[in-house]
Each structure stands twice: as C-alpha cells, then as structure tokens.
Design a protein around this motif. Sequence first.
Motif, PDB file in Angstrom:
ATOM      1  N   TYR A 161      43.982  37.712  33.722  1.00 45.40           N
ATOM      2  CA  TYR A 161      44.246  37.026  34.988  1.00 45.40           C
ATOM      3  C   TYR A 161      43.829  37.893  36.175  1.00 45.40           C
ATOM      4  CZ  TYR A 161      46.834  33.714  32.180  1.00 45.40           C
ATOM      5  OH  TYR A 161      47.169  32.783  31.242  1.00 45.40           O
ATOM      6  N   SER A 163      41.495  40.243  36.067  1.00 53.64           N
ATOM      7  CA  SER A 163      40.023  40.241  36.080  1.00 53.64           C
ATOM      8  C   SER A 163      39.508  38.966  36.722  1.00 53.64           C
ATOM      9  CB  SER A 163      39.474  40.343  34.657  1.00 53.64           C
ATOM     10  OG  SER A 163      39.926  41.506  34.040  1.00 53.64           O
ATOM     11  N   ALA A 164      40.111  37.838  36.346  1.00 53.61           N
ATOM     12  CA  ALA A 164      39.656  36.557  36.874  1.00 53.61           C
ATOM     13  C   ALA A 164      39.831  36.508  38.391  1.00 53.61           C
ATOM     14  CB  ALA A 164      40.421  35.414  36.216  1.00 53.61           C
ATOM     15  N   ALA A 165      40.972  36.992  38.884  1.00 52.26           N
ATOM     16  CA  ALA A 165      41.224  36.969  40.323  1.00 52.26           C
ATOM     17  C   ALA A 165      40.180  37.799  41.067  1.00 52.26           C
ATOM     18  CB  ALA A 165      42.620  37.482  40.615  1.00 52.26           C
ATOM     19  N   MET A 166      39.933  39.009  40.554  1.00 47.88           N
ATOM     20  CA  MET A 166      38.944  39.884  41.192  1.00 47.88           C
ATOM     21  C   MET A 166      37.570  39.231  41.150  1.00 47.88           C
ATOM     22  SD  MET A 166      40.140  43.324  41.554  1.00 47.88           S
ATOM     23  CE  MET A 166      39.928  44.648  40.405  1.00 47.88           C
ATOM     24  N   ASP A 167      37.263  38.657  40.007  1.00 47.31           N
ATOM     25  CA  ASP A 167      35.976  38.009  39.808  1.00 47.31           C
ATOM     26  C   ASP A 167      35.783  36.866  40.804  1.00 47.31           C
ATOM     27  OD1 ASP A 167      33.690  37.563  37.663  1.00 47.31           O
ATOM     28  OD2 ASP A 167      34.501  35.593  38.192  1.00 47.31           O
ATOM     29  N   LEU A 168      36.895  36.207  41.181  1.00 38.97           N
ATOM     30  CA  LEU A 168      36.810  35.075  42.101  1.00 38.97           C
ATOM     31  C   LEU A 168      36.933  35.501  43.558  1.00 38.97           C
ATOM     32  CD1 LEU A 168      38.974  32.609  40.014  1.00 38.97           C
ATOM     33  CD2 LEU A 168      36.549  32.346  40.496  1.00 38.97           C
ATOM     34  N   GLY A 169      36.901  36.805  43.803  1.00 40.09           N
ATOM     35  CA  GLY A 169      36.814  37.259  45.180  1.00 40.09           C
ATOM     36  C   GLY A 169      38.080  37.849  45.765  1.00 40.09           C
ATOM     37  N   ALA A 170      39.109  38.087  44.942  1.00 43.82           N
ATOM     38  CA  ALA A 170      40.341  38.666  45.460  1.00 43.82           C
ATOM     39  C   ALA A 170      40.277  40.186  45.364  1.00 43.82           C
ATOM     40  CB  ALA A 170      41.536  38.146  44.672  1.00 43.82           C
ATOM     41  N   ASN A 171      40.553  40.876  46.482  1.00 40.66           N
ATOM     42  CA  ASN A 171      40.584  42.334  46.413  1.00 40.66           C
ATOM     43  C   ASN A 171      41.886  42.746  45.721  1.00 40.66           C
ATOM     44  OD1 ASN A 171      42.701  42.449  48.341  1.00 40.66           O
ATOM     45  ND2 ASN A 171      41.221  42.352  50.009  1.00 40.66           N
ATOM     46  N   PRO A 172      42.052  44.043  45.417  1.00 33.03           N
ATOM     47  CA  PRO A 172      43.228  44.439  44.635  1.00 33.03           C
ATOM     48  C   PRO A 172      44.559  44.008  45.257  1.00 33.03           C
ATOM     49  CG  PRO A 172      41.646  46.215  44.674  1.00 33.03           C
ATOM     50  CD  PRO A 172      41.103  45.162  45.583  1.00 33.03           C
ATOM     51  N   GLN A 174      45.104  41.388  47.320  1.00 28.04           N
ATOM     52  CA  GLN A 174      45.227  39.928  47.145  1.00 28.04           C
ATOM     53  C   GLN A 174      45.524  39.574  45.696  1.00 28.04           C
ATOM     54  OE1 GLN A 174      41.335  39.123  48.794  1.00 28.04           O
ATOM     55  NE2 GLN A 174      42.239  37.914  50.447  1.00 28.04           N
TER      56      GLN A 174
ATOM     57  N   LEU B  55      33.222  44.062  36.304  1.00 26.89           N
ATOM     58  CA  LEU B  55      34.506  44.402  35.692  1.00 26.89           C
ATOM     59  C   LEU B  55      34.370  45.649  34.823  1.00 26.89           C
ATOM     60  CD1 LEU B  55      35.484  40.747  34.755  1.00 26.89           C
ATOM     61  CD2 LEU B  55      36.452  42.126  36.606  1.00 26.89           C
ATOM     62  N   PRO B  75      33.868  43.911  41.913  1.00 25.92           N
ATOM     63  CA  PRO B  75      33.662  42.521  41.467  1.00 25.92           C
ATOM     64  C   PRO B  75      33.911  41.494  42.564  1.00 25.92           C
ATOM     65  CG  PRO B  75      35.568  43.521  40.383  1.00 25.92           C
ATOM     66  CD  PRO B  75      34.810  44.621  41.042  1.00 25.92           C
ATOM     67  N   TYR B  76      34.901  41.760  43.450  1.00 26.91           N
ATOM     68  CA  TYR B  76      35.245  40.747  44.442  1.00 26.91           C
ATOM     69  C   TYR B  76      34.240  40.667  45.571  1.00 26.91           C
ATOM     70  CZ  TYR B  76      37.606  44.981  46.142  1.00 26.91           C
ATOM     71  OH  TYR B  76      37.908  46.266  46.510  1.00 26.91           O
ATOM     72  N   HIS B  81      30.400  34.516  39.417  1.00 25.25           N
ATOM     73  CA  HIS B  81      31.715  34.226  38.852  1.00 25.25           C
ATOM     74  C   HIS B  81      31.628  34.130  37.345  1.00 25.25           C
ATOM     75  CE1 HIS B  81      33.370  33.917  42.706  1.00 25.25           C
ATOM     76  NE2 HIS B  81      33.052  32.672  42.983  1.00 25.25           N
ATOM     77  N   PHE B  84      35.875  32.702  31.721  1.00 26.75           N
ATOM     78  CA  PHE B  84      36.350  33.493  30.593  1.00 26.75           C
ATOM     79  C   PHE B  84      36.577  32.610  29.375  1.00 26.75           C
ATOM     80  CE2 PHE B  84      37.326  35.898  34.324  1.00 26.75           C
ATOM     81  CZ  PHE B  84      37.130  37.222  33.952  1.00 26.75           C
ATOM     82  N   ALA B  88      41.499  31.703  31.661  1.00 24.05           N
ATOM     83  CA  ALA B  88      42.245  32.469  32.666  1.00 24.05           C
ATOM     84  C   ALA B  88      42.586  31.636  33.899  1.00 24.05           C
ATOM     85  CB  ALA B  88      41.485  33.742  33.068  1.00 24.05           C
ATOM     86  N   PHE B  90      45.141  30.258  36.478  1.00 25.75           N
ATOM     87  CA  PHE B  90      46.420  30.836  36.869  1.00 25.75           C
ATOM     88  C   PHE B  90      47.544  29.852  36.548  1.00 25.75           C
ATOM     89  CE2 PHE B  90      43.302  32.596  40.029  1.00 25.75           C
ATOM     90  CZ  PHE B  90      43.128  33.783  39.343  1.00 25.75           C
ATOM     91  N   PHE B 101      41.410  28.714  44.971  1.00 24.82           N
ATOM     92  CA  PHE B 101      41.567  30.166  45.001  1.00 24.82           C
ATOM     93  C   PHE B 101      40.363  30.945  45.561  1.00 24.82           C
ATOM     94  CE2 PHE B 101      41.853  34.450  43.269  1.00 24.82           C
ATOM     95  CZ  PHE B 101      43.149  34.801  43.588  1.00 24.82           C
ATOM     96  N   MET B 105      40.404  33.029  49.189  1.00 29.83           N
ATOM     97  CA  MET B 105      40.108  34.444  49.339  1.00 29.83           C
ATOM     98  C   MET B 105      39.069  34.694  50.429  1.00 29.83           C
ATOM     99  SD  MET B 105      42.158  35.897  47.374  1.00 29.83           S
ATOM    100  CE  MET B 105      43.306  34.545  47.463  1.00 29.83           C
TER     101      MET B 105
END
Lengths: 268, 374
Positions: A161, A163-172, A174, B55, B75-76, B81, B84, B88, B90, B101, B105
């Motif tokens: 989850y 990894s997915a958040a970061m991958d979708l543009g969220a910084n640590p 967020q 990642l 990555p962000y 994108h 997975f 994944a 949420f 989401f 962001m």
Amino acid sequence: MSRRNRGIGLKAYGFLVYFFLYFPLIVVLLFSFSPTKTIVGISGFTLKWYQELFRDQNLLAAFLHTISIGAAAVGIAVVLGMAGAFFVSRVHFPGKSVFRTLVLLPYILPGILMGISLLVVIKALNIPLSPLTVLLGHVSFTVPVVMFQIMSRIARMGPNYQSAAMDLGANPVQTFWYVTLPMIRTALIGASLLAFTVSFDEIVISYFLTGTWMTLPVYIYGMMRYGLSPKVYAISAIILCLSLALVMLMSRYTGRSADVYRVRSRQD
Amino acid sequence: MAEENAIELRGVKKAWGDVVAVQSFDVEIRKGEFFSLLGPSGCGKTTTLRMIAGLEEPTEGQILLEGHDVVRVPPYRRNVHTVFQDYALFPHMTVNKNIWFPLKMRGISLSDAGQRIDRVLRLVNMEGYERRLPQQLSGGQRQRIALARSLVDEPAALLLDEPLGALDFKLRGAMQKVLKDIQRNVGITFIYVTHDQTEALTMSDRIAVMKSGRVHQIGTPDEIYSRPATAFVASFIGEMNFLHGRRLQAQGEMPQAEVGGHRFRASRSTITGTPGSGDEVLVCIRTERVQVNSHRGTDHEVEGTVRRIVYRGTDYELTCDLAGQEVRAVVSAVDWNPELRVGTQARLGFNAADITFFPQAEEKEIVQYTTEAV
Ligand SMILES: Nc1ncnc2c1ncn2[C@@H]1O[C@H](COP(=O)(O)OP(=O)(O)OP(=O)(O)O)[C@@H](O)[C@H]1O
Ligand SMILES: [Mg+2]
C-alpha cells in the motif's frame, strides 16, 4: 442419551469456570452497596460508601493521578511505539528477529523485576522519586504494548500500500497521513485502550517508583493495611465498571484489519 | 528534435549482495508501445518494473523517462504508475476516493476531479461503483479500478505486474481484450509483465524474454516465435523439439548436421565461429512444423516409431522414436489418420526453413514444455 450427558457435563464445567472467575467480582459489587461493615449478612441497600468515597480528598487525588499517568503514558507510548514499530518493520539490522520476539518482554516480565531495576537506575542517577519516575515506569510497559500491536498490524498490511501510494504521487508525509495512518488507526486506538487499562491498575512498578505522590492502586493498597473498608469495595466496583467499558471498547478495535473494514463497510 | 522514447534502460543492473536479479538490461521503448517482459518465475521481471517505477534503485545503469535520467528521482515524482499484482487498492477508501488519490496528491479537489473520475470509470466500464469499497468488488472489478486509478492522471507509461495473474482462465481472456482496447484508446505506453507466453504473444508490440536476470531476446511476437535468439527462448515459447546432432561439413549455403544417421539442413544457425566437423549441435524444430505422413514434399523425410498419442481436443500430439531420440509432432484433429497407432511407423517430414541449430552448450537453459514454470 450419553451425548446429552456429555453436553451437560461440559456446560456445568463451563459454568463452574465462569463462576470461579466472576464470583469474587460479584461479591465485591454486592458488598459495595451493603450497609453493614462485615462480609456476612447483607441487608438493605446503601450508597453511603460511595458518598464517603467522594469525600475522601486523598483518594480522589490518587484517582486523578492514575488517570493522568495513564494518559501521559499512553501518549508517549503511541509516539514511541509507533516510531519503533515502523523502524523495526522497515529497517534491517542484525538481531532483528530476536528483538521482534523480545519486544513484549518489559510488559511480560514480573513487575517486581522492572520496578527494582528502574529503581536501581534512578537511585544510581540520584533522581528523586516523583510523578515523573512513576511515569517512566509506566512508559516502560505501555510502549511495548503499543509497539507490538502496531507491528503486527503493519506485518499483516504488507508494504504494497505504501509503494502504491508513492507510485501514485504521494510523498512520504502524504503516504503516512493518507494511507498508513488510516490503515493502522484501529490498531492504534485498540493499543491505546489496552495500554491505558494496563496502566490504570498497575501497582508493583508504581509502588517502587512513587514517593508520597500515589496512584490509585497504591493508595488502595495503603488503605487495606487498616482493614478491608467497604470504601475499598466501592472503589473496586467503580474500577471494575471502568475496565469493563474499556475492554468492550477495545474489542471493537483490536480485530483483524479486514474484519474491521468489513464491519464498517456494512454500516455505510 | 527526434521523437524521444517513453522509456529507455541503459546497462541496468540490480543486485542484492550476491543475488543478481537483473543484469545489463538495454532497451528503448517507444511512446504508445505495448511492451512485455516475459520469463519464468524469479527472472527479474518485477525487479525491472520496480526500478522503472522508482521503488527500487538500480545497482548500475541509467533509466530514462521521456529522455530524462530518473535514477535519482523518487517514485512520487516520476510520471509512471504501476498496477500491482494484488491491485493495492486502499481498503479504507471508496472506489471514487481511490481513483481520486493521484489527483488529490496534485492538489485537485474531489469536485474538480469528478469529470476525470467519471471518464476513467466509463473507460474501464465500471460506472455506478463509485461508492463501493474495494472489498465489495470481485477480482476482475478490482483490477479495473486499479487500472482506472493509474490512468486518471494520464501518466507517460503504465507498468503492469501480472495484472491478470489472479483471475480465472475465462476472465483472463476477457480482460486481455479490455486491456488491449484501453491501451489502444488512450495511447499510453504499457510495460506488461507476464510469465504467460500466449498473453505476451497476443497482446504485445514487442517482447523482452528474460531468464535469471538476463535478457535473451527483444523483438516482435513474430520474431520471438519464428526466430528465437537462444535455445531458451525457443523452448520457452511454443512447443519445440530439441534433437542432438553432429555438425557436418556444409555442402552449399546451409549448415548441416546429422541426427541418427539422417542429414538435416537448417535455414538458421546461431552457432558462431568456424564449426568443426563432428561438433555437437542442438537441432531444433517446432512440433507443429513436423509433417506426419504428409503428401506435400518436404526437404527431409525419416521413419519413426510411434511411441505415444495424446488427444488434446483440437489436435493430437504424437511422440515418435527417431534413432533413440524423441520427436514430437502436432497433427490437427481434422487431418488425423486413425491408422496411426502406437507401435506403427510414421513418416516424419522436415523442412530446412523450419530448422534452427543452437550451440550444444545452451542445452542446460532449455525449459521443457512439460515442466514449464507456471
Ligand atoms: N528484496 C530482495 N532481496 C533479495 N533478493 C530479491 C529481492 N527482491 C527480489 N529478489 C530476487 O531477485 C530475483 C528476481 O525477482 P523478481 O521478483 O524480479 O522476479 P519475477 O520475475 O518478478 O518473478 P515472479 O514471476 O515469480 O514474480 C529473484 O531471485 C528474487 O529472489
Ligand atoms: Mg514478479
């Protein structure tokens, strides 16, 4: 025939276990309303022990102390325990698996051991006994409680989850705020309630680390030296009800994450 | 300015201590291309994808997204994108909020995002599911929501890690079409990880076939299928016969080898250097290219004893003995001659155009189709 008998045996056995466990509690509850001072022969109903209780300034102060120590210890435990849990689940270091299994040790160890150890250190450092030393004692076992709960939740959640958040543009930040924190929220609440309950009736460690500033269990213990006052029954009854409420609240939060989400989703 | 590539890998390597997951990966992936990474379990597909997503950091080499080296970019801040394998999604957010989401962001409010969310939901055919939670969806539905979430802010590329792996056979087939249609409609570059050769062959513009962290071949499905670069690729894709032969002195243009007393000519050989006469070679031909009792003329004809016959619905698989070696042939059920029985002699025909020689040393890399990693 024999099957029914076995059923009855099991039921009787179960009843005995519960009776054995809860009978003393029920006795205390009953006697807290009994006008006579002795254990035998209840007659009538009175609230006078409760009234006396609320007139006892020392006891009320001790109650407040316990609440504030509990709140402070839980607050510190949430911050330290959560940080610790994330550290252990993210960072690789030698001896990690040993550390993982030993995390609950300060909580499991006999209080007398923790109490003496802490006292020795405090004395060696020449720190006077005060509310802060009591707090230190309580932090020593609330942190492991919170840390353990958060660690198991993180382990069940897996790293995907994040990894997915970061991958979708969220910084640590967020990622933590929008994904991680909501997902460990229930574990956090459950762990806090549990830690508070444990802190609320902790006596041994507090006894070692307290000076004149007493927590409720220590104060009650002191009261008992002058005999079993019905006031003790009354305060015990109150603690019993409070603990019950906490435990019931807790059971709503410490289930498996998926179950919790399912319960919530049905309410939507 | 030349048309830049969507993604470029230059000498990319990833190692954890002694474990080399990926090595010397070089590829240029064009904009809008459907590019697949194909290989058996543990060959480094996921690792490659995670490096592109940011990642995982490569041990060596460069990764370029739209012409810029992104190895140091988190990555962000990469415009790609990932979908997975376990989606994944949420679990504490509704479908709507999940898709919102990536836009959230970027500071876009839910009301401003509304139209774009509706559009991707329509794209994946999931309108009306906005208020559901992920655990109230089926596997295929989750998969489509994960896809929608990754598409909503129009990234330069989509990385898909075995997105259909968890679905049953029928649903997989349907979702393959959905995915391919979506990719064509939005024109986004897809990097698609799979260990299913059929999936890779039917969906991809190009495929990279990997094994143990090494890229064996990059090419179009046709190139991979009809001109495999190594014995491994030949064995991993389709059904292939590998026969042990001895190199013969070439007569004319084509390389030649002898198998069980028969002389075979090959249209292709990957053996480099001047071959000595008598060197061992792998003689390789696809099972469906072996002609059985055919009236059409073939370059080589040999007799073999039928050892096994397996009925497979649309065709029969015949295993014959050719001087101590097994040759498998696939005969369509329509052309089947019931006189072929176990123990009878079959006339096997081979065309030089279908035969390839590989170095004997590559034999250890062959994966047998019967034990193929699933
Ligand atoms: N974090 C890690 N630490 C050490 N080794 C790793 C790590 N991640 C992957 N590996 C190793 O790298 C190799 C490639 O793994 P990878 O996950 O990329 O394979 P894959 O091709 O995706 O396989 P699959 O089809 O099973 O998903 C494997 O041998 C794996 O054990
Ligand atoms: Mg993988």
